[in-house]
Design an enzyme around this catalytic site. Structure first.
Site, PDB file in Angstrom:
ATOM      1  N   ASP A  20       0.859  -1.176   0.000  1.00  0.00           N
ATOM      2  CA  ASP A  20       0.000   0.000   0.000  1.00  0.00           C
ATOM      3  C   ASP A  20       0.896   1.226   0.000  1.00  0.00           C
ATOM      4  O   ASP A  20       1.746   1.386   0.884  1.00  0.00           O
ATOM      5  CB  ASP A  20      -0.913   0.015   1.237  1.00  0.00           C
ATOM      6  CG  ASP A  20      -2.094  -0.925   1.102  1.00  0.00           C
ATOM      7  OD1 ASP A  20      -2.177  -1.636   0.081  1.00  0.00           O
ATOM      8  OD2 ASP A  20      -2.921  -0.966   2.029  1.00  0.00           O
ATOM      9  N   ASP A  73     -15.119  -3.472  -2.202  1.00  0.00           N
ATOM     10  CA  ASP A  73     -14.722  -3.209  -0.823  1.00  0.00           C
ATOM     11  C   ASP A  73     -15.978  -3.074   0.022  1.00  0.00           C
ATOM     12  O   ASP A  73     -16.732  -2.109  -0.119  1.00  0.00           O
ATOM     13  CB  ASP A  73     -13.887  -1.933  -0.762  1.00  0.00           C
ATOM     14  CG  ASP A  73     -12.688  -2.000  -1.700  1.00  0.00           C
ATOM     15  OD1 ASP A  73     -12.076  -3.075  -1.798  1.00  0.00           O
ATOM     16  OD2 ASP A  73     -12.367  -0.977  -2.342  1.00  0.00           O
TER      17      ASP A  73
END
Length: 242
Positions: free
Chosen positions: A8, A126
């Site tokens: 990330d 998500d």
């Protein structure tokens, strides 16, 4: 089962979040160094998320992404701030192997399916309390995650990435029920994400995939960075030719 070590990106660094909250970002080091390490461990893929891009709506870490691409031979899938064909084409021209559409796929599933006919596309779903989150997870839509997954049954997308935001970075374990349901209704290659706690968690997921004849993989992030998983051992188990 495919193994996807995760990076990330926040301001060029490799970070991990807790339940997707940017304020919780913990910096682990240079993203480029982790990419090299994952390749050395035998990984076939790296999963990269441009967190700044997800919030800003356009790529924000192109320099480090390009450096990783030029200096590694592994396959790379990237998400975060990919909202239009121009960005998809830019990443494709860079040599990125798969592009992840999240907010763009939620807002316009037809666009996502059209792009999948021209490029190598994954869709990120998500989920937060069963609803789909968007724009770096800071907003929630009133769309059920399962309903969105159904949109892509029979499409050309290469993968569905299923993230339980409530478990992301928590070590609470993969949400098997959510992953299996999204795989069932979409009939897509399904990549589980969020909550991986240890190696047994991954083995349990693989057993469920085999039991239900699901093609898929798993994203490994914080569990690796915090030393809870022997990544090389896991990669070797699911990539026997290493």
């Amino acid at each position: 089962m495919e193994i996807f070590p995760a990076i990330d990106l926040k301001e060029g660094k490799a970070v991990r979040l807790y339940k997707g909250e940017m304020a919780s970002a913990k910096i682990y080091g240079e993203a480029f160094e982790f990419a090299k390490k994952f390749q050395d461990l035998g990984s076939k893929w790296i999963h990269i998320v441009d967190l700044d891009g997800a919030l800003g709506g356009e790529p924000k870490n192109l320099e480090v992404i390009e450096k990783i691409r030029k200096n590694s031979s592994v396959k790379i899938q990237i998400g975060g701030g990919i909202r239009d064909e121009q960005t998809i084409r830019r990443y494709s021209d860079m040599g990125i192997d798969r592009l992840i559409l999240g907010s763009a796929a939620l807002k316009d599933p037809v666009f996502a399916k059209e792009m999948a006919r021209k490029y190598k596309i994954a869709v990120g779903i998500d989920s937060k309390d069963g609803k789909v989150a968007l724009e770096g997870w800071v907003k929630s839509a009133e769309i059920d995650a399962l309903d969105l997954a159904k949109e892509f049954k029979g499409s050309d997308i290469q993968a569905l990435i299923c993230t339980d935001i409530q478990r992301d970075g928590t070590f609470e374990g993969i949400n098997l029920d959510l992953t299996l349901e999204l795989a069932r209704v979409s009939d897509c290659f399904c990549i589980a994400s969020g909550g991986v706690k240890n190696e047994q968690d991954i083995y349990n997921l693989n057993e469920k995939f085999e039991e239900h004849a699901i093609r898929g993989g798993v994203i490994i992030g914080k569990a690796y960075y915090e030393g809870r998983i022997d990544l090389q051992k896991v990669i070797k188990k699911f990539t026997p030719n290493i």
